[in-house]
Write a protein that holds these residues in place. Structure first.
Motif: not given
Length: 268
Positions: A8-17, A172-179, A181-184
């Motif tokens: 499971r790999i998260c990124m600060p993007l949307t699925v559409e992007e 930064v630390e904790g980005w997957r909980q705070t940033d 947009p977020m997609m996985c």
């Protein structure tokens, strides 16, 4: 038992992007990795259709990687060695399979689904109960895990990168909980090499290689956002076509002819 892992790999993007970003990243990454007779050669790239998933894109590639194998595999592989990759992209769902005529016992299958969340879906791939019991879930952090040293570039490090166009980053630390947009990217990898005495060693090696590629590729997709953000699907398909031609030309200049390559794999 076949080794099954779900990355499971998260990124600060949307699925559409990421529909655009993924195509851009794969095309550019493949070109950068093609050198000295090794890398990715695109054999076929065409539209396809599935009754359940609808229209998609089918690709077939040869991944040339002889000297990238560990010494204990190089000893039994022909000098000219490649793996066949077949992919069916019904975005946001994809299927990828890897085989090798020289090693018929080798089978790799990757199921992927992209969702707009932080990796919290427990069965977005609709896996049967038996697979759910046996899978190992592995969360990959693109910011605070680093790729192999030879592939590290500071400008592609999400801890330092900031997008000029979107303002996203650095992470930064904790980005997957705070940033936002977020997609996985949910990727189920089944690696099978049913040869007594080598199965565990080879399957572990395959999973490690795939994990390294996923980490590097997803880091690059984010770090290259200013290059692809705003592209249309037609724009990125043209970019993809151009980069595939460049990669194929680089490989063909340093590889034997396709006929000789096929004969080598058939006779070893």
């Amino acid at each position: 038992m076949v080794l099954i892992k779900e990355y499971r790999i998260c990124m600060p993007l949307t699925v559409e992007e990421y529909k655009i970003g993924q195509l851009y990243m794969i095309a550019r990454h493949s070109l950068e990795q093609s050198d000295d007779g090794e890398g990715v050669e695109v054999i076929e790239n065409k539209e396809c259709f599935d009754p359940e998933h609808g229209k998609g894109q089918y690709t077939e590639k040869r991944i040339h990687l002889s000297s990238r194998l560990p010494y204990w595999l190089q000893a039994v592989c022909p000098k000219v060695f490649y793996v066949i990759e077949k992919g069916w992209n019904y975005y946001p769902y994809t299927v990828t399979e890897y085989t090798c005529s020289f090693i018929p016992k080798l089978q790799i299958r990757i199921l992927t689904r992209f969702e707009d969340n932080g990796g919290t879906s427990e069965n977005c791939l609709n896996l049967p109960e038996e697979t759910l019991k046996n899978r190992i879930v592995d969360h990959v952090d693109i910011a605070f895990e680093e790729p192999p040293e030879k592939h590290y570039k500071k400008e592609e490090d999400p801890k330092f990168f900031k997008s000029r166009i979107t303002g996203r980053g650095p992470l930064v630390e904790g980005w997957r909980q705070t940033d936002t947009p977020m997609m996985c990217s949910y990727k189920l990898v089944e690696a099978s090499f049913e040869v007594w005495g080598l199965q565990t060693r080879v399957e572990d090696f395959i999973q490690k290689c795939i994990r390294d590629v996923l980490l590097l590729g997803h880091r690059q997709a984010f770090a290259w956002i200013d290059e692809w953000h705003g592209m249309s699907i037609d724009d990125v398909r043209m970019y993809e076509k151009d980069k595939q031609m460049e990669a194929n030309d680089k490989l063909r200049q340093s590889l034997p002819s396709a006929t000789e390559t096929d004969k080598t794999q058939e006779t070893n």
